[in-house]
Design a protein around this motif. Structure first.
Motif, PDB file in Angstrom:
ATOM      1  N   THR A   1      27.523  28.906  54.157  1.00 56.50           N
ATOM      2  CA  THR A   1      28.552  27.925  53.773  1.00 56.50           C
ATOM      3  C   THR A   1      28.491  27.565  52.298  1.00 56.50           C
ATOM      4  O   THR A   1      29.435  26.988  51.762  1.00 56.50           O
ATOM      5  N   LEU A   2      27.371  27.867  51.669  1.00 55.29           N
ATOM      6  CA  LEU A   2      27.225  27.502  50.254  1.00 55.29           C
ATOM      7  C   LEU A   2      27.612  28.620  49.302  1.00 55.29           C
ATOM      8  O   LEU A   2      27.670  28.423  48.098  1.00 55.29           O
ATOM      9  N   ARG A   3      27.845  29.816  49.839  1.00 59.10           N
ATOM     10  CA  ARG A   3      28.094  30.958  48.957  1.00 59.10           C
ATOM     11  C   ARG A   3      29.370  30.765  48.143  1.00 59.10           C
ATOM     12  O   ARG A   3      30.400  30.351  48.660  1.00 59.10           O
ATOM     13  N   ALA A   4      29.247  31.048  46.841  1.00 55.64           N
ATOM     14  CA  ALA A   4      30.374  30.853  45.930  1.00 55.64           C
ATOM     15  C   ALA A   4      31.464  31.879  46.206  1.00 55.64           C
ATOM     16  O   ALA A   4      31.185  32.982  46.653  1.00 55.64           O
ATOM     17  N   ARG A   5      32.683  31.483  45.926  1.00 61.51           N
ATOM     18  CA  ARG A   5      33.819  32.394  46.139  1.00 61.51           C
ATOM     19  C   ARG A   5      34.350  32.897  44.798  1.00 61.51           C
ATOM     20  O   ARG A   5      35.527  32.817  44.516  1.00 61.51           O
ATOM     21  N   GLY A   6      33.460  33.326  43.918  1.00 58.62           N
ATOM     22  CA  GLY A   6      33.931  33.956  42.680  1.00 58.62           C
ATOM     23  C   GLY A   6      34.099  32.974  41.525  1.00 58.62           C
ATOM     24  O   GLY A   6      34.294  31.778  41.714  1.00 58.62           O
ATOM     25  N   LEU A   7      33.981  33.556  40.337  1.00 59.42           N
ATOM     26  CA  LEU A   7      34.092  32.745  39.128  1.00 59.42           C
ATOM     27  C   LEU A   7      35.488  32.922  38.545  1.00 59.42           C
ATOM     28  O   LEU A   7      35.680  33.582  37.535  1.00 59.42           O
ATOM     29  N   THR A   8      36.449  32.327  39.220  1.00 59.53           N
ATOM     30  CA  THR A   8      37.845  32.610  38.891  1.00 59.53           C
ATOM     31  C   THR A   8      38.251  32.185  37.485  1.00 59.53           C
ATOM     32  O   THR A   8      39.146  32.772  36.893  1.00 59.53           O
ATOM     33  N   GLU A   9      37.613  31.157  36.949  1.00 58.47           N
ATOM     34  CA  GLU A   9      38.022  30.632  35.642  1.00 58.47           C
ATOM     35  C   GLU A   9      37.306  31.312  34.477  1.00 58.47           C
ATOM     36  O   GLU A   9      37.567  30.992  33.329  1.00 58.47           O
ATOM     37  N   VAL A  10      36.341  32.176  34.800  1.00 58.19           N
ATOM     38  CA  VAL A  10      35.654  32.872  33.719  1.00 58.19           C
ATOM     39  C   VAL A  10      36.473  34.113  33.372  1.00 58.19           C
ATOM     40  O   VAL A  10      36.833  34.881  34.258  1.00 58.19           O
ATOM     41  N   PRO A  11      36.797  34.307  32.071  1.00 56.17           N
ATOM     42  CA  PRO A  11      37.618  35.469  31.713  1.00 56.17           C
ATOM     43  C   PRO A  11      36.902  36.789  32.022  1.00 56.17           C
ATOM     44  O   PRO A  11      35.690  36.805  32.206  1.00 56.17           O
ATOM     45  N   GLU A  12      37.683  37.863  32.057  1.00 53.51           N
ATOM     46  CA  GLU A  12      37.102  39.203  32.216  1.00 53.51           C
ATOM     47  C   GLU A  12      36.192  39.496  31.027  1.00 53.51           C
ATOM     48  O   GLU A  12      36.433  39.007  29.931  1.00 53.51           O
ATOM     49  N   GLY A  13      35.182  40.323  31.241  1.00 53.37           N
ATOM     50  CA  GLY A  13      34.301  40.698  30.150  1.00 53.37           C
ATOM     51  C   GLY A  13      35.023  41.515  29.087  1.00 53.37           C
ATOM     52  O   GLY A  13      35.990  42.211  29.379  1.00 53.37           O
ATOM     53  N   LEU A  14      34.565  41.397  27.847  1.00 54.60           N
ATOM     54  CA  LEU A  14      35.155  42.151  26.743  1.00 54.60           C
ATOM     55  C   LEU A  14      34.092  43.052  26.125  1.00 54.60           C
ATOM     56  O   LEU A  14      32.901  42.762  26.220  1.00 54.60           O
ATOM     57  N   SER A  15      34.544  44.109  25.471  1.00 54.54           N
ATOM     58  CA  SER A  15      33.601  44.952  24.740  1.00 54.54           C
ATOM     59  C   SER A  15      33.116  44.190  23.508  1.00 54.54           C
ATOM     60  O   SER A  15      33.746  43.223  23.076  1.00 54.54           O
ATOM     61  N   GLU A  16      32.009  44.642  22.938  1.00 46.41           N
ATOM     62  CA  GLU A  16      31.509  43.983  21.730  1.00 46.41           C
ATOM     63  C   GLU A  16      32.550  44.045  20.614  1.00 46.41           C
ATOM     64  O   GLU A  16      32.720  43.089  19.852  1.00 46.41           O
ATOM     65  N   MET A  17      33.267  45.161  20.566  1.00 44.67           N
ATOM     66  CA  MET A  17      34.291  45.300  19.526  1.00 44.67           C
ATOM     67  C   MET A  17      35.376  44.226  19.679  1.00 44.67           C
ATOM     68  O   MET A  17      35.779  43.585  18.705  1.00 44.67           O
ATOM     69  N   ALA A  18      35.811  44.015  20.903  1.00 42.95           N
ATOM     70  CA  ALA A  18      36.874  43.030  21.140  1.00 42.95           C
ATOM     71  C   ALA A  18      36.385  41.611  20.870  1.00 42.95           C
ATOM     72  O   ALA A  18      37.096  40.790  20.294  1.00 42.95           O
TER      73      ALA A  18
END
Lengths: 453, 484
Positions: A33-50
């Motif tokens: 019941t405590l398991r998180a359902r995703g980090l929806t508000e965290v943006p997608e990862g970016l490359s170091e260049m981006a």
């Protein structure tokens, strides 16, 4: 996968060694019941260049300013080598030197730092840093309460010429322990604490805080204040700008017997402005108070062969040993900044620091001279000062600041919010980094703005 | 040699001197320093060489495996440092007006939002400058909350006996009495003991989950209910957040306030002992008490909120706005990882820890909690080696240095005798973990065959074992001119 080295084969082998089918099985002790359902508000990862491009754009938005603000954070020249060496991985990515034999680099550097700071402040000993100047003052107050066994009260006298933020932080940190911070008002002509105004019978108090230079850049009559406090069996906590100590009398030599604790912010010793942090707090004291000091302390000792070496010492004061009876809850401090400051002091030497301090003062006096050509401005206080000055405007100062900032100029720091009696006043600072042309740019813009308003 | 021993009177480093003339009379005689301070007088190269050589006497993440339990010594991406040190960020004065600060403030606002999401808390303040200061902010908020309710009978904070030393020290700073709660044999909080001490005098409880024992507190919901029913609040020590990033949110576990150690979970540098950054997140009822400043967004503009905007705030913790440069590094790290990357952090940290735990157990080492899953760290106890071979945890730790591995955390938590708290982190490769296991086996063999040699380790470091007693008894804290 950023920063994770595992191949699929590694994962298979490791899971099979553990005896589970998938990584997720390793979280089977967490109630479903405590398991998180995703980090929806965290943006997608970016490359170091981006990310590099994103950060370069954001940094650019804030660059190309000409800064005449000080108020506890000063723009000084920092030799390139300081941060080149400080950010070497061996310093940057080590931790608190718990394993002394594998941390002699950091430990010796901290011992050298303690030596430099003790000498700069004229005190016997130094710790290895606290968070910043404001929290160092709070810790100094707590320390004074422990150290002054003669005092029956928990009263601390703190002049209004101490940095307003420092006073606020001290209040936040000490208020739950029954400590009373009693403010002393300043002389409106001199912008200092007039020793003549001090009460003949102040009653029992633990310590007085003496800023030098004070928040207005004004030099306090530190000798008279120190002697007055000592006559009443109270301790003296000095709050100083460490760079100023290359030219000003160190706290250890104030009055007949010197201050008891000296603290402040180490930022002027090689730390960039960087939006207010990370900086570091320093704290030095008399030898007999060393066991009341908070924070890490490094000592020189010998190894099994009698060879000199360095180790954390007096750890019985600290939270990881004393727990609820420790001198402070501090654990992680500001080691990397102390690394930079130590290298900075070595690189500058006594002559280099004296020149930087002196040149900063000269540039501020130069700017003050140029203000004579700006109608409607006056220098507020008549006392001697160090590299910072309060100017009163006949104009609404908020509009002046706004107009200056439109030109990329940070004109100073407005004082009215913390000092209602100092309405339309700016605290202004030039350092050795400002050229004659910079001073002229500021003054020319002011003249134009004054003519328009 | 100390830097002072490279020094010669009147040697100056010409390139770094300000060109303006020193005007002695600019500062009146009565205020002037009479004697020059004891600072090194060395050339630039002498300084560079000295400190470069000193750096080489350190173990660090960049040079060695550093499985220091409870400290999360993972790789600090270089990009985080390079980008946080762009001139626009370094030159910004903390009191710069908002219109010259939008780049910096937008990063801070975004970071607040990311931290809210990963913790499941309602609001976040980035102000605290380290974990211990975040703890202080947290407990001071608990006090401010009870004070605001006129509830002044709450004088105690509950702390499990396995907690970090900073927890009880923080409670004391907020003028609370500390009540310790024992741990049961499986590493969970002893609920019966908790029920006995909780009551109308309870201000709150300080918990780390996973605990410092390297196990997940399984009955956290029950603890939460017991403490909340008694009117107390729950404080979450985020020291071990790396273990659960993206898997569980402290807000969902019922915590009212949490601090995060960005120098652990968000991979900002440990710097030889700091700086850290210890943002705090809170549940609805503690929002008014958050430390200032807080970053706000209005339309497209960002600005800082201070005491006048947040009148019930527990206050200000630094002269300006906290360890801004560290917060920037954490933000860059978060953008590099993104949401999937963050979930992988806890997955691979846990995989690495469980793998090492199983392998060490297979090799004959005794686990403190053999019936439990490891989280991102686990505990080995060497009490048998200490008893049977006279080789203790400190000896193993020192010998590991000879094998080129920084020792795990030793003798903490205090309730497991002769313990090693081992935290490999997600950024280490399997080969490195295998090397550590092999080194432990070799040391075990050495302990059985040449115990004296292990007891005298390390043998390959710049110094041998140091006399800590002498260091404390014959205090030598500053150089006074004696030769080394």
């Amino acid at each position: 996968m950023p920063f994770i080295p595992h191949t699929e084969e590694d994962v298979r082998e490791m899971l099979s060694a553990i005896g589970v089918k998938q990584i997720d099985d390793l979280f089977d002790e967490i109630p479903e019941t405590l398991r998180a359902r995703g980090l929806t508000e965290v943006p997608e990862g970016l490359s170091e260049m981006a990310v590099s491009r994103l950060m370069a754009e954001r940094a650019k938005q804030d660059s190309r300013t000409l800064c005449f603000a000080g108020a506890g954070a000063y723009e000084h020249h920092i030799p390139a080598a300081v941060w080149e060496i400080t950010t070497r991985g061996e310093f940057y990515s080590a931790y608190t030197p718990y394993q002394a034999e594998a941390s002699q680099g950091t430990l010796q550097l901290l011992y050298e730092y303690q030596t430099m700071m003790a000498s700069l402040t004229g005190m016997d000993v130094s710790n290895a840093s606290l968070y910043d100047g404001a929290s160092a003052l709070a810790e100094a107050i707590l320390m004074a309460v422990r150290a002054n066994r003669k005092a029956k009260s928990k009263r601390i006298l703190i002049p209004r010429t101490v940095h307003p933020s420092y006073r606020k932080v001290a209040h936040t940190i000490v208020r739950n322990q029954g400590i009373i911070l009693e403010e002393l008002d300043f002389d409106l002509k001199g912008g200092h604490i007039d020793p003549v105004s001090l009460p003949a019978e102040p009653g029992d108090f633990v310590a007085i805080v003496i800023p030098q230079p004070n928040f207005f850049g004004v030099l306090e009559d530190v000798d008279a204040l120190t002697d007055w406090a000592h006559q009443h069996s109270a301790l003296v906590i000095a709050v100083t700008n460490p760079l100023s100590l290359a030219v000003l009398t160190p706290p250890g030599e104030w009055g007949a017997t010197g201050a008891d604790i000296a603290c402040g912010d180490g930022q002027p010793l090689g730390i960039p402005l960087s939006s207010g942090g990370p900086y570091f707090g320093f704290m030095c004291c008399r030898q007999d108070f060393v066991r009341q000091m908070p924070g890490r302390i490094i000592g020189r000792t010998t190894d099994l062969d009698g060879k000199p070496g360095f180790a954390l010492t007096l750890q019985a004061r600290e939270q990881h040993i004393r727990r609820s009876k420790a001198t402070s809850n501090i654990c992680t401090n500001q080691g990397l900044l102390v690394t930079a400051a130590t290298i900075h002091m070595a690189m500058m030497g006594p002559a280099g620091l004296e020149k930087a301090a002196s040149a900063s003062h000269v540039q501020t006096m130069e700017l003050l001279g140029k203000f004579k050509n700006v109608p409607g401005t006056t220098q507020l206080f008549n006392r001697p000062l160090f590299h910072e000055v309060v100017i009163r405007f006949d104009l609404p100062v908020e509009e002046v600041m706004c107009a200056l900032s439109a030109q990329g100029i940070v004109g100073g720091v407005m004082l009215e919010e913390d000092y209602p009696e100092l309405n339309n006043c700016l605290l202004i600072c030039a350092t050795e980094t400002k050229t004659e042309a910079d001073l002229d740019t500021y003054v020319d813009n002011l003249q134009r703005i004054a003519a328009r308003l | 040699m100390l830097i002072f021993e490279h020094s010669k009177p009147d040697r100056v480093n010409g390139a770094q001197q300000a060109k303006q003339p020193v005007v002695k009379h600019a500062i009146a005689e009565q205020f002037r320093r009479k004697q020059k301070p004891l600072l090194p007088e060395v050339s630039e190269m002498q300084a560079v060489r000295h400190y470069t050589r000193l750096s080489q006497k350190n173990f660090s993440i960049d040079t060695h495996f550093y499985p220091l339990g409870s400290c999360t010594m993972k790789y600090n991406p270089r990009a985080c440092n390079t980008l946080a040190m762009l001139p626009g960020f370094l030159q910004r004065h903390p009191l710069s007006p908002d219109n010259l600060s939008q780049g910096f403030l937008s990063c801070m606002y975004d970071l607040q939002e990311i931290l809210k999401n990963i913790t499941g808390m309602k609001s976040v303040s980035l102000a605290p400058m380290a974990g211990a200061q975040g703890e202080f902010a947290g407990v001071a908020m608990i006090r401010a909350y009870h004070d605001a309710n006129g509830d002044d009978a709450r004088t105690e904070i509950l702390v499990p006996d396995a907690a970090h030393g900073t927890n009880p020290a923080t409670a004391t700073m907020c003028n609370y009495k500390v009540k310790e709660i024992p741990t049961n044999a499986d590493g969970d909080v002893d609920l019966d003991a908790l029920k006995k001490v909780v009551g109308p005098q309870t201000a709150g409880i300080m918990l780390t989950n996973p605990s410092t024992l390297g196990v997940f507190e399984r009955r956290i919901k029950e603890i939460s209910k017991i403490v909340h029913d008694a009117g107390g609040l729950l404080y979450y020590d985020g020291a071990n957040l790396n273990a659960i990033l993206g898997k569980v949110k402290p807000g969902d576990m019922g915590f009212d306030v949490i601090h995060m150690n960005l120098h652990k979970t968000f991979s900002t540098p440990h710097g030889g002992g700091g700086p850290g950054a210890g943002p705090v997140g809170v549940s609805e009822r503690l929002i008014p008490f958050l430390p200032v400043p807080i970053v706000a967004q209005e339309g497209d503009e960002y600005h800082l909120l201070w005491e006048k905007d947040w009148p019930q705030s527990m206050g200000r913790l630094s002269a300006f706005a906290g360890n801004a440069g560290i917060l920037l590094r954490a933000y860059i790290y978060a953008r590099l990882l993104g949401r999937e990357g963050m979930e992988r952090v806890s997955e691979y940290a846990t995989l690495n820890a469980n793998y090492m735990m199983v392998k060490l157990a297979e090799a004959g080492f005794e686990l403190a909690y053999p019936n439990r899953r490891a989280t991102h760290e686990f505990i080995v106890t060497l009490k048998k080696q200490a008893k049977n071979l006279g080789v203790n945890t400190m000896d193993f730790a020192k010998r590991l240095l000879d094998y080129g591995v920084h020792a795990p955390t030793t003798y903490f938590p205090l309730l497991v005798p002769e313990c090693l708290l081992i935290e490999p982190t997600e950024t280490e490769a399997k080969e490195v973990l295998d090397y550590f296991i092999e080194a432990m086996q070799k040391i075990q063999h050495e302990a059985e065959t040449s115990a004296e040699m292990v007891k005298l380790a390390p043998h390959t470091m710049p110094v041998r074992r140091l006399d800590d007693v002498k260091a404390a008894r014959e205090l030598d804290l500053t150089w006074k001119g004696s030769a080394l």
